[in-house]
Design a protein around this motif. Structure first.
Motif, short mmCIF file in Angstrom:
data_model
loop_
_atom_site.label_atom_id
_atom_site.label_comp_id
_atom_site.label_asym_id
_atom_site.label_seq_id
_atom_site.Cartn_x
_atom_site.Cartn_y
_atom_site.Cartn_z
N ILE A 71 15.01 25.27 -58.15
CA ILE A 71 15.45 25.16 -56.86
C ILE A 71 17.00 25.10 -56.62
CG2 ILE A 71 15.45 23.22 -54.80
CD1 ILE A 71 12.92 22.60 -55.77
N HIS A 72 17.66 24.45 -57.76
CA HIS A 72 19.23 24.24 -57.79
C HIS A 72 19.60 25.58 -57.67
CE1 HIS A 72 22.51 21.79 -59.39
NE2 HIS A 72 23.02 22.32 -58.31
N HIS A 73 19.00 26.48 -58.80
CA HIS A 73 19.69 27.68 -58.85
C HIS A 73 19.20 28.82 -57.91
CE1 HIS A 73 19.42 31.83 -60.73
NE2 HIS A 73 20.77 31.67 -61.22
N ASN A 122 31.48 26.77 -58.71
CA ASN A 122 31.32 25.51 -59.46
C ASN A 122 29.81 25.49 -60.06
OD1 ASN A 122 33.41 24.66 -58.47
ND2 ASN A 122 32.59 23.17 -57.18
N HIS A 123 28.63 26.33 -59.55
CA HIS A 123 27.37 26.37 -60.18
C HIS A 123 27.57 27.31 -61.28
CE1 HIS A 123 26.57 23.94 -56.46
NE2 HIS A 123 25.48 23.63 -57.24
N THR A 124 28.26 28.57 -61.03
CA THR A 124 28.23 29.49 -61.95
C THR A 124 28.86 28.97 -63.42
OG1 THR A 124 28.76 31.28 -60.46
CG2 THR A 124 29.22 31.71 -62.73
N ASN A 190 32.56 17.02 -52.24
CA ASN A 190 31.72 18.31 -51.82
C ASN A 190 31.41 19.38 -52.79
OD1 ASN A 190 31.07 16.85 -49.37
ND2 ASN A 190 33.10 17.01 -48.77
N GLN A 191 31.98 20.78 -52.53
CA GLN A 191 32.11 21.60 -53.33
C GLN A 191 33.62 22.10 -53.80
OE1 GLN A 191 29.70 22.65 -55.20
NE2 GLN A 191 27.97 22.11 -54.08
N ASP A 192 34.53 21.10 -53.29
CA ASP A 192 35.95 21.47 -53.92
C ASP A 192 36.08 21.61 -55.35
OD1 ASP A 192 36.39 21.48 -51.10
OD2 ASP A 192 37.89 19.46 -51.09
N LEU A 210 30.61 18.68 -63.76
CA LEU A 210 29.24 18.32 -63.75
C LEU A 210 28.71 17.79 -61.94
CD1 LEU A 210 26.70 16.89 -64.77
CD2 LEU A 210 27.85 14.74 -65.11
N ASP A 211 27.73 18.44 -61.90
CA ASP A 211 27.32 18.43 -60.42
C ASP A 211 26.68 17.03 -60.16
OD1 ASP A 211 25.99 18.64 -57.89
OD2 ASP A 211 25.48 20.79 -58.24
N VAL A 212 27.12 16.33 -59.27
CA VAL A 212 26.55 14.94 -58.99
C VAL A 212 25.91 14.99 -57.56
CG1 VAL A 212 27.65 13.69 -60.96
CG2 VAL A 212 28.64 13.73 -58.41
N GLU A 214 23.20 14.77 -55.10
CA GLU A 214 21.63 14.28 -55.33
C GLU A 214 20.54 15.60 -55.66
OE1 GLU A 214 20.39 11.54 -52.22
OE2 GLU A 214 21.53 10.09 -53.21
N HIS A 215 20.89 16.69 -55.12
CA HIS A 215 20.08 17.82 -55.34
C HIS A 215 19.83 18.16 -56.84
CE1 HIS A 215 23.32 20.76 -54.23
NE2 HIS A 215 23.51 20.89 -55.48
N ALA A 216 21.26 17.83 -57.69
CA ALA A 216 21.21 18.21 -59.09
C ALA A 216 20.18 17.39 -59.89
CB ALA A 216 22.58 17.91 -59.37
MN MN Z 1 24.33 21.85 -56.80
#
Ligand code: MN
Length: 246
Positions: A71-73, A122-124, A190-192, A210-212, A214-216
């Motif tokens: 889901i995350h990806h 960030n996700h990449t 956020n995504q900054d 590190l993504d914190v 909650e969806h992570a």
């Molecule tokens: Mn994420």
């Protein structure tokens, strides 16, 4: 993947110049109708694509479960890519810029590009720094840089984990290299990210993020963010992180 290859994936590419298996945004191609002169003004439209994962969705379990990864990806990251492309369409401010240049110039009024450009970058980085054979401790230049900047690895780990635990709401914890060459830990909302020189309190080159949100972690860890952070250290590919030292 070396730094240059990561940047190639994360950077702006001319529409259609890179085909990735999981691409979900292939609709920005020029029409091919070269008799329509109006199309010429859109030929440089930036188009980002969702990078494929280098491992299966279940490869990081039990540290990160398969459904969270899928889901995350496939939903969250794909959504950032799709919305970034939409936000860049006919946006003269960012025309012709690669992703790092976009993030370096993004401002408070550029909400769509800020949130989704950050989300894509960030996700990449997040995926690329993880491996089923990760964990342990860094070695070589990265180990020396961490020791020189924090004293030792455990001090860094505690500082990074605290930064991740104390993000209020959604955000990221970072290990960065500053302009002075020293490493530092920071967090962003956020995504900054630390490349956003107009927005980030601490500016630098991200080595590890590190993504914190909650969806992570929520499917597997619920409210136990601290357990997620501790187990994340089992999947960090330190060789990859070290390759970003430059
Ligand atoms: Mn994420």
């Amino acid at each position: 993947m070396e730094k240059r290859e990561f940047l190639k994936v994360a950077s702006v590419v001319a529409a259609g110049s890179i085909i990735l298996p999981l691409s979900s945004c292939t609709n920005n191609q020029p029409s091919g109708d070269d008799t329509d002169s109006k199309k010429e003004t859109t030929q440089s439209t930036q188009s980002f694509e969702l990078p494929a994962l280098a491992f299966a969705f279940d490869a990081l379990a039990p540290n990160i479960d398969a459904m969270t990864m899928e889901i995350h990806h496939g939903k969250h990251h794909a959504g950032y890519v799709r919305k970034l492309n939409a936000a860049l369409k006919d946006n003269a401010k960012f025309a012709g810029k690669n992703l790092e240049e976009i993030l370096a110039t993004v401002g408070e009024d550029d909400t769509g590009v800020r949130n989704n450009g950050g989300g894509h970058y960030n996700h990449t980085l997040f995926w690329d720094n993880m491996s089923p054979t990760g964990g342990g401790k860094p070695s070589g230049d990265l180990a020396n840089a961490i020791d020189g900047s924090f004293g030792d690895f455990d001090t860094f780990k505690n500082q990074f984990s605290t930064a991740a635990k104390t993000v209020f709401g959604s955000g990221w914890a970072w290990l960065c290299k500053g302009a002075d060459g020293k490493l530092f830990v920071s967090s962003t909302p956020n995504q900054d990210n630390p490349l956003m020189s107009n927005l980030a309190e601490a500016k630098g080159t991200p080595l590890l993020g590190l993504d914190v949100w909650e969806h992570a972690y929520y499917l597997n860890y619920q409210n136990k963010r601290g357990d997620y952070i501790a187990n994340y250290f089992n999947v960090i590919d330190w060789n990859k992180v070290g390759s970003r030292l430059g």
